[in-house]
Design a protein around this motif. Structure first.
Motif, PDB file in Angstrom:
ATOM      1  N   VAL A 121       0.999  -1.113   0.068  1.00 23.99           N
ATOM      2  CA  VAL A 121       0.045   0.001   0.095  1.00 23.99           C
ATOM      3  C   VAL A 121       1.173   1.110   0.052  1.00 23.99           C
ATOM      4  N   LEU A 122       0.683   2.101  -0.962  1.00 21.51           N
ATOM      5  CA  LEU A 122       1.518   3.311  -1.151  1.00 21.51           C
ATOM      6  C   LEU A 122       0.652   4.647  -0.636  1.00 21.51           C
ATOM      7  N   ASP A 123       1.258   5.600  -0.254  1.00 21.63           N
ATOM      8  CA  ASP A 123       0.769   6.891  -0.198  1.00 21.63           C
ATOM      9  C   ASP A 123       1.375   7.958  -1.179  1.00 21.63           C
ATOM     10  N   ASP A 124       0.733   9.049  -1.119  1.00 23.31           N
ATOM     11  CA  ASP A 124       1.316  10.070  -1.978  1.00 23.31           C
ATOM     12  C   ASP A 124       2.492  10.677  -1.332  1.00 23.31           C
ATOM     13  N   ARG A 125       3.390  10.227  -0.514  1.00 27.54           N
ATOM     14  CA  ARG A 125       4.590  10.729   0.127  1.00 27.54           C
ATOM     15  C   ARG A 125       5.743   9.654  -0.487  1.00 27.54           C
ATOM     16  N   ASP A 126       5.568   8.727  -1.228  1.00 30.47           N
ATOM     17  CA  ASP A 126       6.408   7.739  -1.720  1.00 30.47           C
ATOM     18  C   ASP A 126       6.714   6.910  -0.468  1.00 30.47           C
ATOM     19  N   ARG A 127       5.802   6.309   0.033  1.00 26.69           N
ATOM     20  CA  ARG A 127       6.065   5.608   1.282  1.00 26.69           C
ATOM     21  C   ARG A 127       5.207   4.204   1.164  1.00 26.69           C
ATOM     22  N   VAL A 128       5.504   3.363   1.921  1.00 25.57           N
ATOM     23  CA  VAL A 128       4.683   2.228   1.664  1.00 25.57           C
ATOM     24  C   VAL A 128       4.305   1.600   3.180  1.00 25.57           C
ATOM     25  N   LEU A 129       3.126   1.074   3.366  1.00 21.07           N
ATOM     26  CA  LEU A 129       2.663   0.740   4.580  1.00 21.07           C
ATOM     27  C   LEU A 129       3.349  -0.880   5.009  1.00 21.07           C
ATOM     28  N   GLY A 176      -1.543  -1.293  -3.543  1.00 25.73           N
ATOM     29  CA  GLY A 176      -2.813  -0.530  -3.277  1.00 25.73           C
ATOM     30  C   GLY A 176      -2.651   0.979  -3.124  1.00 25.73           C
ATOM     31  N   THR A 177      -3.444   2.044  -3.258  1.00 21.72           N
ATOM     32  CA  THR A 177      -3.365   3.416  -2.977  1.00 21.72           C
ATOM     33  C   THR A 177      -4.704   3.849  -2.467  1.00 21.72           C
ATOM     34  N   GLY A 178      -4.315   5.207  -2.010  1.00 22.98           N
ATOM     35  CA  GLY A 178      -5.609   6.004  -1.350  1.00 22.98           C
ATOM     36  C   GLY A 178      -6.254   5.128  -0.237  1.00 22.98           C
ATOM     37  N   ALA A 179      -5.195   4.979   0.639  1.00 28.58           N
ATOM     38  CA  ALA A 179      -5.456   4.285   1.987  1.00 28.58           C
ATOM     39  C   ALA A 179      -6.016   5.375   3.093  1.00 28.58           C
ATOM     40  N   GLU A 180      -7.233   4.830   3.773  1.00 31.31           N
ATOM     41  CA  GLU A 180      -7.825   5.590   4.903  1.00 31.31           C
ATOM     42  C   GLU A 180      -7.395   5.025   6.042  1.00 31.31           C
ATOM     43  N   HIS A 181      -7.253   5.585   7.134  1.00 28.94           N
ATOM     44  CA  HIS A 181      -7.012   5.232   8.578  1.00 28.94           C
ATOM     45  C   HIS A 181      -8.537   4.953   8.995  1.00 28.94           C
ATOM     46  N   VAL A 182      -8.832   3.530   9.426  1.00 27.86           N
ATOM     47  CA  VAL A 182     -10.221   3.360   9.937  1.00 27.86           C
ATOM     48  C   VAL A 182     -10.062   2.889  11.333  1.00 27.86           C
ATOM     49  N   GLY A 183      -9.331   2.552  12.012  1.00 29.78           N
ATOM     50  CA  GLY A 183      -8.999   2.284  13.336  1.00 29.78           C
ATOM     51  C   GLY A 183      -7.769   1.554  13.785  1.00 29.78           C
ATOM     52  N   GLU A 184      -7.659   0.729  14.849  1.00 27.88           N
ATOM     53  CA  GLU A 184      -6.623   0.090  15.254  1.00 27.88           C
ATOM     54  C   GLU A 184      -6.374  -1.291  14.624  1.00 27.88           C
ATOM     55  N   PRO A 185      -5.383  -1.939  14.373  1.00 28.51           N
ATOM     56  CA  PRO A 185      -5.425  -3.347  13.886  1.00 28.51           C
ATOM     57  C   PRO A 185      -6.222  -4.302  14.913  1.00 28.51           C
ATOM     58  N   THR A 186      -6.869  -5.271  14.231  1.00 32.24           N
ATOM     59  CA  THR A 186      -7.684  -6.093  14.938  1.00 32.24           C
ATOM     60  C   THR A 186      -7.214  -7.591  15.027  1.00 32.24           C
ATOM     61  N   ASP A 187      -6.231  -7.782  14.128  1.00 34.91           N
ATOM     62  CA  ASP A 187      -5.613  -9.196  14.248  1.00 34.91           C
ATOM     63  C   ASP A 187      -4.378  -9.356  15.133  1.00 34.91           C
ATOM     64  N   VAL A 188      -4.764  -9.752  16.331  1.00 33.04           N
ATOM     65  CA  VAL A 188      -3.555  -9.702  17.526  1.00 33.04           C
ATOM     66  C   VAL A 188      -2.660 -10.441  17.127  1.00 33.04           C
ATOM     67  N   GLU A 189      -2.867 -11.894  16.885  1.00 33.33           N
ATOM     68  CA  GLU A 189      -1.793 -12.756  16.419  1.00 33.33           C
ATOM     69  C   GLU A 189      -0.801 -12.292  15.625  1.00 33.33           C
ATOM     70  N   GLU A 190      -1.119 -11.290  14.539  1.00 32.96           N
ATOM     71  CA  GLU A 190      -0.106 -10.857  13.636  1.00 32.96           C
ATOM     72  C   GLU A 190       0.364  -9.504  13.926  1.00 32.96           C
ATOM     73  N   ALA A 191      -0.016  -9.304  15.025  1.00 30.29           N
ATOM     74  CA  ALA A 191       0.358  -7.720  15.492  1.00 30.29           C
ATOM     75  C   ALA A 191       1.910  -7.532  15.398  1.00 30.29           C
ATOM     76  N   GLY A 192       2.277  -6.115  14.974  1.00 37.25           N
ATOM     77  CA  GLY A 192       3.489  -5.731  15.059  1.00 37.25           C
ATOM     78  C   GLY A 192       3.531  -4.278  14.980  1.00 37.25           C
ATOM     79  N   ARG A 193       4.566  -3.539  14.790  1.00 42.57           N
ATOM     80  CA  ARG A 193       4.371  -1.904  14.753  1.00 42.57           C
ATOM     81  C   ARG A 193       4.183  -1.790  13.654  1.00 42.57           C
ATOM     82  N   VAL A 194       3.054  -0.922  13.079  1.00 40.44           N
ATOM     83  CA  VAL A 194       2.676  -0.395  11.743  1.00 40.44           C
ATOM     84  C   VAL A 194       3.379   0.768  11.456  1.00 40.44           C
ATOM     85  N   ASP A 195       4.132   0.939  10.747  1.00 38.51           N
ATOM     86  CA  ASP A 195       4.797   2.464  10.022  1.00 38.51           C
ATOM     87  C   ASP A 195       4.716   2.452   8.294  1.00 38.51           C
ATOM     88  N   TRP A 196       4.599   3.797   8.323  1.00 32.66           N
ATOM     89  CA  TRP A 196       4.774   4.023   6.732  1.00 32.66           C
ATOM     90  C   TRP A 196       6.355   4.163   6.481  1.00 32.66           C
TER      91      TRP A 196
END
Length: 267
Positions: free
Chosen positions: A132-140, A208-228
């Protein structure tokens, strides 16, 4: 550590490179090779089948292997069309282990010109992975720990495609569950097999593009630090071995190659 089959393949190639096996020379019998190289007959046949498929060796009368003569009629990898080659015959298979996550089978195969043998095949799940890419040349990405290699590293969100589920729907779901972001647009890039010689596990890659933040991660088993993560950092992370999983590598290499082509076209 080098596997036994890899060692035997390397030895045969060294024999050819040193002149011990000159062009046109016939290899010793399978029995002699088994004794000299310290390998089982089935494993030896797998090595010989690979070398025949690559055009390194040729086979006559099903079990007589020779070093090809330069300019001969043997098939070389990449030198003929698929229509001129024969597929392996599959005579059947028998399960060794089977559960929801992994299946192990012994498949009765017969490569062209090679005696049939049983080949191990591991069948894993169908997965989808998304850059997933944003408009600042970063990847999720996710910074997480994997116990199998005992390693921390960066991964793209992804997971198993459920039975009857569309791969694109899976990609969207996994991004949202693992990161809390929902991509507006999704493009399928490629479907590939990460270890095609022995493992069956279709991988679907999306961007993917045009991502919208909709909340916190819900998959606890796959949890990790999320960053762009800036795309400019990806080559360095790759060089340091901090990108984990073939899906992550394939997707990010595609993104970088596409950006490079676009930059050249605009110049």
């Amino acid at each position: 550590m080098e596997t036994k089959t890899a060692r035997v393949e390397r030895t045969i190639r060294e024999w050819m490179g040193s002149g011990k096996l000159a062009p046109g020379a016939k290899l010793p019998s399978e029995r002699a090779l088994v004794e000299e190289l310290g390998i089982g007959r089935t494993a030896l046949r797998q090595v010989l089948a690979r070398l025949v498929a690559e055009g390194v060796l040729e086979v006559r009368n099903r079990s007589s292997y020779r070093v090809p003569n330069p300019g001969g009629d043997q098939a070389h990898a990449g030198a003929t069309t698929s229509g001129e080659l024969e597929p392996w015959l599959i005579h059947g298979n028998r399960p060794v282990y089977n559960n929801r996550w992994v299946k192990l089978e012994l498949v009765d195969v017969e490569p062209p010109g090679v005696p049939r043998f049983e080949h191990h095949v591991v069948r894993l799940q169908h997965v989808a992975i998304t850059a997933v890419l944003d408009d600042r040349d970063r990847v999720l990405m996710l910074w997480r720990y994997r116990f199998v290699p005992d390693q921390w590293g960066w991964e793209l969100p992804g997971g198993i495609v459920d039975t009857g589920e569309d791969a694109g729907a899976c990609a969207r779901r996994e991004v949202e569950e693992e990161t809390g972001w929902r991509p507006a647009n999704l493009e399928h890039v490629v479907t590939y097999q990460p270890m095609v010689g022995m493992v069956d596990s279709p991988h679907e890659i999306f961007v993917g593009t045009g991502a919208e933040h909709v909340g916190e991660p819900t998959d606890v088993e796959e949890a990790g630090r999320v960053d762009w993560v800036p795309l400019a950092d990806i080559p360095d992370l790759m060089a340091r071995g901090q990108l984990m999983g073939s899906g992550t590598l394939v997707a990010l290499l595609h993104v970088l190659a596409t950006r490079q082509r676009a930059t050249r076209a605009a110049a």
